[in-house]
Design a protein around this motif. Structure first.
Motif, short mmCIF file in Angstrom:
data_model
loop_
_atom_site.label_atom_id
_atom_site.label_comp_id
_atom_site.label_asym_id
_atom_site.label_seq_id
_atom_site.Cartn_x
_atom_site.Cartn_y
_atom_site.Cartn_z
N TYR A 70 0.88 -1.16 0.18
CA TYR A 70 -0.02 -0.13 0.10
C TYR A 70 0.82 1.19 0.02
O TYR A 70 0.65 2.22 -0.70
N HIS A 71 1.94 1.08 0.87
CA HIS A 71 2.72 2.43 1.03
C HIS A 71 3.55 2.55 -0.38
O HIS A 71 3.55 3.79 -0.87
N ASP A 72 3.97 1.72 -1.03
CA ASP A 72 4.62 1.79 -2.50
C ASP A 72 3.71 2.55 -3.37
O ASP A 72 4.22 3.20 -4.27
N LYS A 73 2.32 2.26 -3.25
CA LYS A 73 1.48 3.01 -4.24
C LYS A 73 1.01 4.43 -3.55
O LYS A 73 0.71 5.33 -4.38
N HIS A 74 0.62 4.42 -2.41
CA HIS A 74 0.07 5.82 -1.99
C HIS A 74 0.92 6.72 -0.92
O HIS A 74 0.60 7.57 -0.52
N LYS A 75 2.20 6.11 -0.69
CA LYS A 75 3.06 6.89 -0.03
C LYS A 75 2.89 7.27 1.45
O LYS A 75 3.31 8.16 1.99
N GLU A 76 1.73 6.53 2.21
CA GLU A 76 1.44 6.79 3.37
C GLU A 76 0.71 5.40 3.88
O GLU A 76 0.24 4.47 3.29
N PHE A 77 0.57 5.37 5.24
CA PHE A 77 -0.29 4.47 6.00
C PHE A 77 -0.84 4.98 7.62
O PHE A 77 0.11 6.05 7.74
N ALA A 78 -1.46 4.34 8.10
CA ALA A 78 -1.58 4.87 9.59
C ALA A 78 -1.09 3.87 10.42
O ALA A 78 -1.02 2.60 10.18
N VAL A 79 -0.63 4.29 11.80
CA VAL A 79 0.05 3.54 12.78
C VAL A 79 -0.86 3.66 14.24
O VAL A 79 -1.13 4.82 14.32
N VAL A 80 -1.29 2.76 14.78
CA VAL A 80 -2.08 2.85 15.89
C VAL A 80 -1.07 2.21 17.00
O VAL A 80 -0.86 1.15 17.00
N SER A 81 -0.73 3.14 17.95
CA SER A 81 0.26 2.65 18.83
C SER A 81 -0.11 3.12 20.33
O SER A 81 0.11 4.16 20.94
N GLY A 82 -0.93 2.26 20.74
CA GLY A 82 -1.61 3.05 22.19
C GLY A 82 -0.56 2.69 23.60
O GLY A 82 0.42 1.73 23.40
N ARG A 83 -0.79 3.28 24.46
CA ARG A 83 -0.11 3.42 25.73
C ARG A 83 -1.16 3.02 26.92
O ARG A 83 -1.97 3.95 27.18
N GLY A 84 -0.78 2.22 27.52
CA GLY A 84 -1.66 1.58 28.70
C GLY A 84 -0.76 2.29 29.89
O GLY A 84 0.23 1.61 30.17
N VAL A 85 -1.44 3.39 30.39
CA VAL A 85 -0.92 4.17 31.23
C VAL A 85 -1.03 3.41 32.91
O VAL A 85 -2.14 3.59 33.27
N SER A 86 0.01 3.20 33.40
CA SER A 86 0.00 2.72 34.90
C SER A 86 1.18 3.37 35.63
O SER A 86 0.91 3.22 36.85
#
Ligand code: SF4
Length: 359
Positions: free
Chosen positions: A55-71
């Motif tokens: 997908y990146h090769d064609k569209h040059k972007e994507f999304a990343v989801v990277s949550g933080r469990g805060v304790s």
């Protein structure tokens, strides 16, 4: 062997877990394409990462989801994930969504509700200090600025999840509170939100113990006719006492971002290594970097692939002593933390910008 987001047994066999979870090993094509020393070693398995790359090769972007469990405050092991996310943003123009799930930790740990916001904001500063582009990075705090579309998506997800699905995925029992039974719906909504709002496919860099959230998200995505999220799965980082996974209950097994230089020195100088009983024996027989926590910290945070290979060979051949490695690590960590604290102070003025919607 048991591995869930809430319980990890000691006898971890990463290859077995990967196979039983139905994930794939990261192959050489992916390693070459991403070209980051963490990929192939620390990040060792994936789902559909090849599709994200195409997908990146064609569209040059994507999304990343990277949550933080805060304790708690963050340690270097936590930061490693976000250093990788920053790399993905710089190299692949990735847009990053960081949902802070202080609510989840409240449900499973002994935390005061009134402390959650401060703790979450403190973690957010540590992440922002890495230099993310605020135009392409969004922070959302579950107990502060939860977005309506995310809540709505969690309601839709919850209707698709049965008690039996959650119970068999997480191993809960009859005394589990209902909040934590429902929490997976929210985490699924975190993961699917960028795709639902912008159409971008999502990559989730995540620890192997959290993989079940990605699996459930993929099921829900299929039913919602959304692109299934991809993942890149990491092993655990070794603790300073040599255990396979840092202990959340023992602060001496990790280096916290707010540790003083003296505390860092104490932790590193007493860290477990793969060294021999004496310098003479080490020169003769060599050390064992495979079980060495100092090698783990140096190689994951500070060394290029070539430097890592050189250190590994020097260690095995007895050309280097553990005291030298520890001093080297100590200098690098204290320099890094000094710089990090400066960047963190600068990030305080910019935190609002990270709360503006990107997705
Ligand atoms: Fe670890 Fe360095 Fe000692 Fe080898 S020489 S066991 S890499 S500390």
């Amino acid at each position: 062997m048991s591995i869930t987001p809430y319980e990890v047994s000691d006898d971890i066999d990463y290859q077995k877990i990967m196979k039983s979870f139905g994930a794939q090993k990261i192959n050489n094509n992916i390693i070459k394409k991403i070209d980051n020393p963490l990929v192939g070693d620390y990040f060792y398995a994936h789902r559909d990462l090849d599709k994200i790359i195409s997908y990146h090769d064609k569209h040059k972007e994507f999304a990343v989801v990277s949550g933080r469990g805060v304790s708690n405050q963050m340690h270097l092991g936590h930061l490693l994930l976000y250093k990788f996310n920053k790399f993905l943003q710089d190299k692949f123009n990735a847009k990053i969504f960081v949902p802070f799930s202080e609510d989840e930790k409240y449900l499973v740990k002994d935390l005061e509700f009134s402390c959650l916001k401060d703790l979450a904001f403190s973690n957010a500063l540590d992440i922002a200090a890495l230099g993310f582009d605020s135009k392409k990075t969004e922070f959302m705090f579950d107990t502060v600025n939860m977005k309506q579309p995310v809540f709505n998506l969690s309601v839709k997800a919850s209707k698709l999840l049965t008690f039996n699905m959650i119970n068999s995925a997480f191993g809960f029992n009859k005394s589990t509170n209902v909040g934590i039974l429902h929490y997976p719906s929210l985490q699924i909504a975190h993961i699917l939100h960028p795709t639902e709002s912008t159409g971008l496919p999502v990559l989730v860099p995540i620890g192997i113990d959290q993989d079940v959230f990605v699996k459930l998200s993929r099921d829900v995505a299929g039913k919602q006719k959304l692109t299934k999220p991809a993942s890149i799965l990491s092993r655990f980082m070794m603790g300073l006492s040599g255990e396979k996974k840092m202990s959340a209950s023992d602060p001496n097994t990790s280096i916290y971002l707010n540790d003083s230089p003296q505390k860092v020195k104490k932790k590193i100088m007493s860290a477990f290594t793969g060294g021999r009983g004496s310098a003479a024996e080490q020169k003769e027989k060599g050390g064992n970097p495979d079980i060495c926590s100092v090698f783990e910290y140096l190689s994951l945070f500070f060394l290029s692939d070539k430097e890592k290979k050189d250190l590994e060979s020097d260690c095995r051949n007895g050309n280097i002593l553990c005291g030298d490695c520890k001093k080297c690590l100590l200098n690098k960590v204290n320099k890094f933390l000094e710089n990090h604290q400066k960047n963190r102070s600068k990030a305080e003025k910019k935190l609002d910008k990270f709360m503006e919607p990107v997705f």
